[in-house]
Design a protein around this motif. Sequence first.
Motif, PDB file in Angstrom:
ATOM      1  N   ALA A 274      50.123  70.591  14.762  1.00  0.00           N
ATOM      2  CA  ALA A 274      50.300  71.460  13.594  1.00  0.00           C
ATOM      3  C   ALA A 274      51.518  71.015  12.801  1.00  0.00           C
ATOM      4  O   ALA A 274      52.529  70.601  13.370  1.00  0.00           O
ATOM      5  N   TRP A 275      51.424  71.092  11.483  1.00  0.00           N
ATOM      6  CA  TRP A 275      52.534  70.688  10.626  1.00  0.00           C
ATOM      7  C   TRP A 275      52.542  71.535   9.365  1.00  0.00           C
ATOM      8  O   TRP A 275      51.547  72.151   9.006  1.00  0.00           O
ATOM      9  N   ASN A 276      53.678  71.544   8.697  1.00  0.00           N
ATOM     10  CA  ASN A 276      53.803  72.232   7.415  1.00  0.00           C
ATOM     11  C   ASN A 276      54.727  71.435   6.527  1.00  0.00           C
ATOM     12  O   ASN A 276      55.625  70.738   7.010  1.00  0.00           O
ATOM     13  N   GLY A 277      54.501  71.522   5.219  1.00  0.00           N
ATOM     14  CA  GLY A 277      55.356  70.801   4.274  1.00  0.00           C
ATOM     15  C   GLY A 277      54.546  70.084   3.218  1.00  0.00           C
ATOM     16  O   GLY A 277      53.445  70.485   2.860  1.00  0.00           O
ATOM     17  N   ARG A 278      55.115  69.008   2.723  1.00  0.00           N
ATOM     18  CA  ARG A 278      54.525  68.254   1.625  1.00  0.00           C
ATOM     19  C   ARG A 278      53.392  67.378   2.127  1.00  0.00           C
ATOM     20  O   ARG A 278      53.621  66.445   2.902  1.00  0.00           O
ATOM     21  N   PRO A 279      52.146  67.633   1.718  1.00  0.00           N
ATOM     22  CA  PRO A 279      51.039  66.808   2.200  1.00  0.00           C
ATOM     23  C   PRO A 279      50.967  65.473   1.459  1.00  0.00           C
ATOM     24  O   PRO A 279      51.470  65.325   0.348  1.00  0.00           O
ATOM     25  N   GLY A 280      50.312  64.504   2.087  1.00  0.00           N
ATOM     26  CA  GLY A 280      50.125  63.217   1.433  1.00  0.00           C
ATOM     27  C   GLY A 280      48.963  63.217   0.464  1.00  0.00           C
ATOM     28  O   GLY A 280      48.912  62.396  -0.451  1.00  0.00           O
ATOM     29  N   THR A 281      48.020  64.139   0.667  1.00  0.00           N
ATOM     30  CA  THR A 281      46.871  64.238  -0.224  1.00  0.00           C
ATOM     31  C   THR A 281      47.241  65.117  -1.414  1.00  0.00           C
ATOM     32  O   THR A 281      47.571  66.291  -1.249  1.00  0.00           O
ATOM     33  N   ALA A 282      47.203  64.549  -2.601  1.00  0.00           N
ATOM     34  CA  ALA A 282      47.578  65.294  -3.801  1.00  0.00           C
ATOM     35  C   ALA A 282      46.512  66.332  -4.136  1.00  0.00           C
ATOM     36  O   ALA A 282      45.348  66.211  -3.747  1.00  0.00           O
ATOM     37  N   THR A 283      46.915  67.350  -4.875  1.00  0.00           N
ATOM     38  CA  THR A 283      45.977  68.400  -5.271  1.00  0.00           C
ATOM     39  C   THR A 283      44.809  67.821  -6.055  1.00  0.00           C
ATOM     40  O   THR A 283      43.651  68.214  -5.863  1.00  0.00           O
ATOM     41  N   ALA A 284      45.089  66.864  -6.935  1.00  0.00           N
ATOM     42  CA  ALA A 284      44.036  66.283  -7.767  1.00  0.00           C
ATOM     43  C   ALA A 284      43.032  65.478  -6.964  1.00  0.00           C
ATOM     44  O   ALA A 284      41.962  65.137  -7.470  1.00  0.00           O
ATOM     45  N   GLU A 285      43.339  65.161  -5.700  1.00  0.00           N
ATOM     46  CA  GLU A 285      42.427  64.391  -4.864  1.00  0.00           C
ATOM     47  C   GLU A 285      41.493  65.277  -4.046  1.00  0.00           C
ATOM     48  O   GLU A 285      40.589  64.767  -3.394  1.00  0.00           O
ATOM     49  N   ARG A 286      41.718  66.585  -4.076  1.00  0.00           N
ATOM     50  CA  ARG A 286      40.854  67.506  -3.343  1.00  0.00           C
ATOM     51  C   ARG A 286      39.537  67.707  -4.086  1.00  0.00           C
ATOM     52  O   ARG A 286      39.414  67.362  -5.272  1.00  0.00           O
ATOM     53  N   LEU A 287      38.564  68.307  -3.409  1.00  0.00           N
ATOM     54  CA  LEU A 287      37.197  68.337  -3.905  1.00  0.00           C
ATOM     55  C   LEU A 287      37.072  68.949  -5.294  1.00  0.00           C
ATOM     56  O   LEU A 287      36.573  68.303  -6.225  1.00  0.00           O
ATOM     57  N   ALA A 288      37.492  70.196  -5.456  1.00  0.00           N
ATOM     58  CA  ALA A 288      37.265  70.885  -6.732  1.00  0.00           C
ATOM     59  C   ALA A 288      38.028  70.229  -7.890  1.00  0.00           C
ATOM     60  O   ALA A 288      37.433  69.936  -8.938  1.00  0.00           O
ATOM     61  N   PRO A 289      39.336  69.950  -7.769  1.00  0.00           N
ATOM     62  CA  PRO A 289      40.023  69.274  -8.877  1.00  0.00           C
ATOM     63  C   PRO A 289      39.467  67.885  -9.154  1.00  0.00           C
ATOM     64  O   PRO A 289      39.348  67.483 -10.316  1.00  0.00           O
ATOM     65  N   ARG A 290      39.121  67.153  -8.090  1.00  0.00           N
ATOM     66  CA  ARG A 290      38.596  65.797  -8.291  1.00  0.00           C
ATOM     67  C   ARG A 290      37.269  65.825  -9.028  1.00  0.00           C
ATOM     68  O   ARG A 290      37.015  64.993  -9.911  1.00  0.00           O
ATOM     69  N   LEU A 291      36.415  66.796  -8.689  1.00  0.00           N
ATOM     70  CA  LEU A 291      35.128  66.910  -9.366  1.00  0.00           C
ATOM     71  C   LEU A 291      35.311  67.168 -10.849  1.00  0.00           C
ATOM     72  O   LEU A 291      34.692  66.508 -11.696  1.00  0.00           O
ATOM     73  N   VAL A 292      36.186  68.108 -11.191  1.00  0.00           N
ATOM     74  CA  VAL A 292      36.386  68.455 -12.597  1.00  0.00           C
ATOM     75  C   VAL A 292      36.976  67.270 -13.362  1.00  0.00           C
ATOM     76  O   VAL A 292      36.519  66.933 -14.462  1.00  0.00           O
TER      77      VAL A 292
END
Length: 525
Positions: A274-292
């Motif tokens: 388990a971890w918390n903090g700054r992820p390496g995957t940007a928000t724009a790379e996630r499914l919904a933002p990337r699709l749009v």
Amino acid sequence: TVAVPTNTSGVMARRALGRARGIVGVDMVTINRLAELIAGPLLAESGRSPMSNPVIDLAVAAVLDAEPGPFRSVASHPSTVVALRDLHSELRLAGPAATAELQRRSTRGAQSVRVSQAVTDALRTRWYDEADLFVHATEATSTGAPPELARLIVYLPQDIPHLAAQFLRVLAEHIDVHVVAQHVGDPCDTLSTATIEALGCELAGEPVTTSVPRPGPVQVVSTTDADDEVRIAVRQVLDAARSGVNLERIAVLWPTHRPYARLVEHHLTAAGIAWNGRPGTATAERLAPRLVLDLLDVDRRGLRRRSLFDLLADVPARGADGTYLPTASWERVSRFAGVARDDDWAVRLGALRDDDRTGQAATELAGFVADLRSRLGHQAATRRWWDWAQWCTDELERWVGRPTLDRLPDAEYRAWEALTRALDRLRHLDPVSGPVTRHRFRSTLEAELVASPARGGRVGDGVTVGPLAGSTGLDVDVVVILGAAEGTLPPTPTSDPLLSDGDRAAIGLSTSDDHTARLRQRFLT
């Protein structure tokens, strides 16, 4: 109230105090949030809304369109707008005196000030920024502090701009304000001394060093590459956990986001840690933002076969009847038909319409492409910001559907929420700018998503990960620092494309040397 440098350090400070003796009636907030709590309601009553990056970008672009001045040759470049926007925000927080001094010192500085002042004049009636919050908070506390603010402790202050320091000085005239600053016994401590002087404080005796526990043993590990380095870091985390250290008391930090953020996220997740903090995957790379974003840009060079099926293969796309699109069979028939460029779809798919084996798939794909073109419209067509935001919302519902969105994994769901918030902010840009093209809307939406980085997990749940520059105030027992190599730590400082370090230092703005010194201070802390 305790003013903390980051929300993460605030949570850790609260828990540390709770473990020690327990606390009651203490608020942990950043200085910006404190000013917002005092001045935000006043500004909202006047009909003004919080300012976002797209609002400033549009205002800067409008100023450059009207009078580019020496920026004429690069006025249309996005980097010019971003540089002027960032400098505008710095100048606003530095205060009127710094702005006047910069205008006097150099021609480049005077032109930057001209743009900044024009942006301020254009936005002041409908919007407010952090500078407005500090100015109004200072005015509100000039006659007395709010009754719920009895005492303030400024904990490990970092890079406090002039207007924020002025706000704290005025507040100190009415309530007790104490400053807890770090001291690491190094020349970089001059930064802490300068911050203390800016706040108008006096040192209460010598720096306290005896109460700080000695650091544990330091182990240096040499690796062949970044991937191997992160693997070894994960093993160090597991070894510490096996020795009895709670995961929440371990931190993994890096000096540069690339390549470490993505590697840390991948290897910790693969190891089931388990971890918390700054992820390496940007928000724009996630499914919904990337699709749009991909949908807005799918026909940038014409509707090519490769672009369309890259989009279709990346999302669980649905048709009008709610069933999943037969992406695989469509891809095969388009390849069999020889579709490649924008003008191939109707001709080459139409030739297969009567074929017993591929005719149905070819007809369905041709109809899908025609419908998609109709919904996209011409690339040069313009719409209002509100209309484009609604278009994105409708397309996301059409392609994915709310039931699927509601069942997304936690990280993907939060990315969809971030996209929704970004679209809501863009809906209100019509008073700032006229109708825009699809490409301009996409660029602004992408910049808005980049400006609000995601966060994974919850503070205290697992290993804390993040950049070394944001590590002030972390309360942990084991720290693993990645990238401790020449040229990476400290990272190469970036220079301001608009102002020299001399100009920045003269008006109290951070220089590249200051950035390196701050990173050294945090490393030693």
